[in-house]
Design a protein around this motif. Sequence first.
Motif, PDB file in Angstrom:
ATOM      1  N   GLN A   1       0.705  -1.235  -0.258  1.00  0.00           N
ATOM      2  CA  GLN A   1       0.033  -0.068  -0.042  1.00  0.00           C
ATOM      3  C   GLN A   1       0.795   1.145  -0.012  1.00  0.00           C
ATOM      4  O   GLN A   1       1.903   1.212   0.443  1.00  0.00           O
ATOM      5  CB  GLN A   1      -0.751   0.048   1.279  1.00  0.00           C
ATOM      6  N   GLN A   3       0.805   5.437   1.279  1.00  0.00           N
ATOM      7  CA  GLN A   3       0.251   6.378   2.148  1.00  0.00           C
ATOM      8  C   GLN A   3       0.922   8.004   1.730  1.00  0.00           C
ATOM      9  O   GLN A   3       2.305   7.818   1.526  1.00  0.00           O
ATOM     10  CB  GLN A   3       0.245   6.037   3.518  1.00  0.00           C
ATOM     11  N   GLY A  26       5.485   3.256   1.815  1.00  0.00           N
ATOM     12  CA  GLY A  26       4.792   2.178   1.298  1.00  0.00           C
ATOM     13  C   GLY A  26       5.755   1.471   0.132  1.00  0.00           C
ATOM     14  O   GLY A  26       6.688   1.897   0.109  1.00  0.00           O
ATOM     15  N   ARG A 102       3.983   1.635  -9.095  1.00  0.00           N
ATOM     16  CA  ARG A 102       4.171   0.405  -8.118  1.00  0.00           C
ATOM     17  C   ARG A 102       3.782  -0.532  -9.298  1.00  0.00           C
ATOM     18  O   ARG A 102       2.892  -0.550 -10.156  1.00  0.00           O
ATOM     19  CB  ARG A 102       2.999   0.214  -7.220  1.00  0.00           C
ATOM     20  N   TYR A 109      -2.090   9.437  -5.887  1.00  0.00           N
ATOM     21  CA  TYR A 109      -2.585   9.238  -4.688  1.00  0.00           C
ATOM     22  C   TYR A 109      -2.686  10.516  -3.923  1.00  0.00           C
ATOM     23  O   TYR A 109      -2.217  11.466  -4.321  1.00  0.00           O
ATOM     24  CB  TYR A 109      -1.509   8.327  -3.923  1.00  0.00           C
TER      25      TYR A 109
END
Length: 120
Positions: A1, A3, A26, A102, A109
Amino acid sequence: QVQLVESGGGLVQAGGSLRLSCTASGSISSVGNMGWYRQAPGKQRELVAAITSGGDSINYADSVKGRFSVSRDNAKNMVYLQMNSLKPDDTAVYYCQARIGRFATFRDYWGQGTQVTVSS
């Protein structure tokens, strides 16, 4: 994940300064463009400042030019917003945004937001 966590908001008098920070953490392969947006009550979210991954291109909203400065530290996956000569109209929730890669996929994000209140 992944953040994004912002910090540095608060209450300040008109003419004062604040420095916002945002850390991306992350499972991150790479971080592209990063930026700061804000949303005042009853208004749409708007771009405040954006910076490319190499820091070679920076954009500011007309309303903050000459007063705000965005910068980043790629080694720490951080972006900053130095806000000077603050005005009551700058009162809003400020959000950090980052385009993060990723597993060969990039997406945007967002942080949870930090309140900035400027009193007159």
